[in-house]
Write an enzyme that holds these catalytic residues in place. Structure first.
Site, mmCIF file in Angstrom:
data_model
loop_
_atom_site.group_PDB
_atom_site.id
_atom_site.type_symbol
_atom_site.label_atom_id
_atom_site.label_comp_id
_atom_site.label_asym_id
_atom_site.label_seq_id
_atom_site.Cartn_x
_atom_site.Cartn_y
_atom_site.Cartn_z
ATOM 1 N N LYS A 188 0.823 -1.212 0.000
ATOM 2 C CA LYS A 188 0.000 0.000 0.000
ATOM 3 C C LYS A 188 0.867 1.277 0.000
ATOM 4 O O LYS A 188 2.076 1.203 0.095
ATOM 5 C CB LYS A 188 -0.957 -0.030 1.202
ATOM 6 C CG LYS A 188 -1.966 -1.180 1.106
ATOM 7 C CD LYS A 188 -2.818 -1.077 -0.148
ATOM 8 C CE LYS A 188 -4.022 -1.992 -0.144
ATOM 9 N NZ LYS A 188 -3.779 -3.366 -0.579
HETATM 10 C C1 LIG Z 1 -9.821 -2.600 -2.074
HETATM 11 C C2 LIG Z 1 -9.277 -3.317 -0.866
HETATM 12 N N1 LIG Z 1 -10.053 -3.455 0.213
HETATM 13 C C3 LIG Z 1 -9.617 -4.083 1.318
HETATM 14 C C4 LIG Z 1 -8.354 -4.620 1.381
HETATM 15 C C5 LIG Z 1 -7.927 -5.342 2.625
HETATM 16 O O1 LIG Z 1 -6.821 -4.734 3.219
HETATM 17 P P1 LIG Z 1 -5.972 -5.514 4.323
HETATM 18 O O2 LIG Z 1 -5.021 -6.404 3.591
HETATM 19 O O3 LIG Z 1 -5.248 -4.408 5.069
HETATM 20 O O4 LIG Z 1 -6.917 -6.246 5.173
HETATM 21 C C6 LIG Z 1 -7.498 -4.494 0.293
HETATM 22 C C7 LIG Z 1 -6.150 -5.076 0.354
HETATM 23 O O5 LIG Z 1 -5.490 -5.360 -0.581
HETATM 24 C C8 LIG Z 1 -7.967 -3.829 -0.869
HETATM 25 O O6 LIG Z 1 -7.181 -3.703 -1.939
#
Ligand SMILES: Cc1ncc(COP(=O)(O)O)c(C=O)c1O
Length: 387
Positions: A188
Site C-alpha cells: 500500500k
Molecule cells: C480494495 C481493498 N479493500 C480491502 C483490502 C484489505 O486490506 P488488508 O489487507 O489491510 O486487510 C485491500 C487489500 O489489498 C484492498 O485492496
C-alpha cells in the site's frame, strides 16, 4: 536480452523503508512494549490530523476495519450492503462476516469505480449501507453517492485501502461517510507490514470499534499492564482480536511523515508511464478528474488480445520473464466460485467489471522505484507487446 537480465527480480509493490522506522522498531523492541500502546495512540492522532478527521482507531488490517465499521454502523443480519463488483475479496468478505448480504453494483468502464446509476438500481427496502471502493486511488463520485445515501437513509462506509491521499472536491477520502477504512499492507501507499485504520465521524462509533477490536474489553484495557498500575477491565461485548501493535505503529508513524513525497514520486512515475505508453495498443488508466486528487496507488494497463496482440495472461508471463513483478487488480468478484455458489452471481451480469478483470494488469508503482527501475518497466512493456 532484457536490461534486467543480470539484475534482481523487481518485486511488485515493494515498500520504501527508511532508517527512521527501522530505529523506531528497534526502540520498541528494546523498550519491551511491543503490543498496543503509546505508539499506536501517536499513529492514530497523526493519521486523523493528516485526514482532517475527528476520530481514528488503528487495527491490524483494513479487512478488520471494514468488518468492525459494518458492525458499528448497526447493520443487522439479513441487511443488504451495496459494494463494487471490482474490488478485493476482503471488501465482500467483511460484509458477509458481519452477517449482512453483499449486493454488487457494476463499475463505470472508464473510471473503474462503482457507478452511482448502478447503485441506484440495486437499492431495495433491505438496503442499509453503501460501501464504495476508491479503486486504484481514484475517488468515487461521492456527490451522487452521498445524495443516494441521504435519500434512502443509508450508512456510508468507504473502502480507502488504495486511497490514503485521495480527495474529491477538496474533501478527503474516508471522511465523506460514517466510516473510512484504510490499509497499510505491504504493497500500500504507506505500510506497517499488516495494518489498518478506521476513521469515524462520531466518537461513540470509534469507541465501539476500539472495544470490538480488543475482545470486547472495556475501553483502554490495553493499558492494564502499564506503569499506571494494574487496571481491571470488563468484557462488554463479544469482540475480536484486531488490535494494532506498537511494533506496527512504529513503522507507520515514520511512513506517514513521508506520505506526501511518496505520493509525488508515484505521480511522477504515473506521468512517465502515460507518456511512454501513449502510442502503444494498450488501454491506459483514465486521467484524474478535475477537482479531485488521485491517490496513484495502481497503474493499470488493459490488454485486449485483439488490439494488443497478446493475451492478458501471456502479457503477465512476458513481464515476469523480464523480471518485472506484476499484479491483477482484480478478477471481478463474480468470477470466484465461492460467491457464484453462495449468491448465484455471474460475471456476465457485471459486464464492465468482468471486462476489466479479464484484461487488467498492474505494473510497479512504488516510491521505492529508481529511475532505472521505471525505465526497465517501460522497456519490458514495449518488449512484451512487440516481441
Ligand atoms: C480494495 C481493498 N479493500 C480491502 C483490502 C484489505 O486490506 P488488508 O489487507 O489491510 O486487510 C485491500 C487489500 O489489498 C484492498 O485492496
Amino acid at each position: 536480452m532484457t536490461r534486467r537480465s543480470d539484475q534482481e527480480f523487481l518485486v511488485f509493490g515493494a515498500p520504501a523503508i527508511e532508517e527512521a522506522e527501522i530505529e523506531e522498531v528497534v526502540s520498541s523492541m528494546k523498550s519491551g512494549w511491543l503490543g498496543t500502546g503509546p505508539k499506536v495512540a501517536r499513529f492514530e492522532e497523526a493519521f486523523a490530523a493528516y485526514k482532517d478527521a475527528p476520530f481514528a482507531a488503528a487495527l491490524n488490517s483494513c479487512t478488520a476495519a471494514l468488518h468492525l465499521s459494518i458492525l458499528a454502523a448497526g447493520i443487522q443480519p439479513g441487511d443488504e450492503v451495496i459494494t463494487s463488483a471490482l474490488t478485493f475479496c476482503a471488501t465482500v468478505n467483511a460484509i458477509i462476516h458481519a452477517g449482512a448480504i453483499p449486493v454488487l453494483a457494476d463499475v463505470n468502464p472508464h473510471t473503474m469505480n462503482i457507478d452511482p446509476a448502478e447503485i441506484e438500481k440495486k437499492i431495495t427496502p433491505r438496503t442499509r449501507a453503501l460501501l464504495p471502493v476508491h479503486f486504484a486511488g481514484r475517488p468515487c463520485e461521492m456527490d451522487p453517492i452521498m445524495a443516494l445515501a441521504a435519500r434512502h437513509n443509508l450508512k456510508v462506509i468507504e473502502d480507502c485501502a488504495h486511497a490514503i491521499e485521495t480527495e474529491y472536491r477538496s474533501i478527503k477520502a474516508g471522511t465523506f461517510g460514517d466510516f473510512g477504512c484504510f490499509s497499510f499492507y505491504v504493497t500500500k501507499n504507506i505500510v506497517t507490514g499488516e495494518g489498518g485504520m478506521v476513521l469515524a465521524r462520531r466518537e461513540e462509533d470509534i469507541s465501539r470499534i476500539k472495544i470490538l477490536g480488543l475482545h470486547g474489553m472495556s475501553k483502554d484495557a490495553w493499558k492494564r499492564f502499564s506503569d499506571e498500575g494494574y487496571r481491571h477491565y470488563q468484557v462488554v461485548e463479544c469482540g475480536f482480536k484486531y488490535n494494532m501493535m506498537d511494533l506496527q505503529a512504529a513503522i507507520g508513524i515514520h511512513q506517514l511523515e513521508r506520505v506526501e513525497p511518496y505520493w509525488l514520486r508515484r505521480e511522477q512515475i504515473w506521468e512517465k508511464y502515460c507518456r511512454a505508453f501513449a502510442k502503444l495498443p494498450l488501454g491506459l488508466p483514465a486521467k484524474p478528474a478535475t477537482d479531485t486528487r488521485h491517490g496513484y496507488h495502481l497503474y493499470t494497463l488493459l490488454i485486449d488480445e485483439k488490439r494488443t496482440g497478446i493475451s492478458r495472461d501471456g502479457f503477465l508471463d512476458a513481464m515476469t520473464a523480464q523480471k518485472i513483478g506484476v499484479g491483477v487488480h482484480y478478477l471481478s468478484i463474480p468470477e470466484h466460485p465461492y460467491y457464484q455458489e453462495r449468491f448465484g452471481w455471474q460475471p456476465e451480469h457485471y459486464p464492465a467489471a468482468m471486462k476489466i478483470g479479464r484484461q487488467t494488469v498492474s505494473i510497479p508503482l512504488s516510491a521505492k522505484l529508481s529511475d532505472q527501475d521505471v525505465d526497465d518497466v517501460i522497456n519490458a512493456v514495449q518488449q512484451a507487446i512487440r516481441p
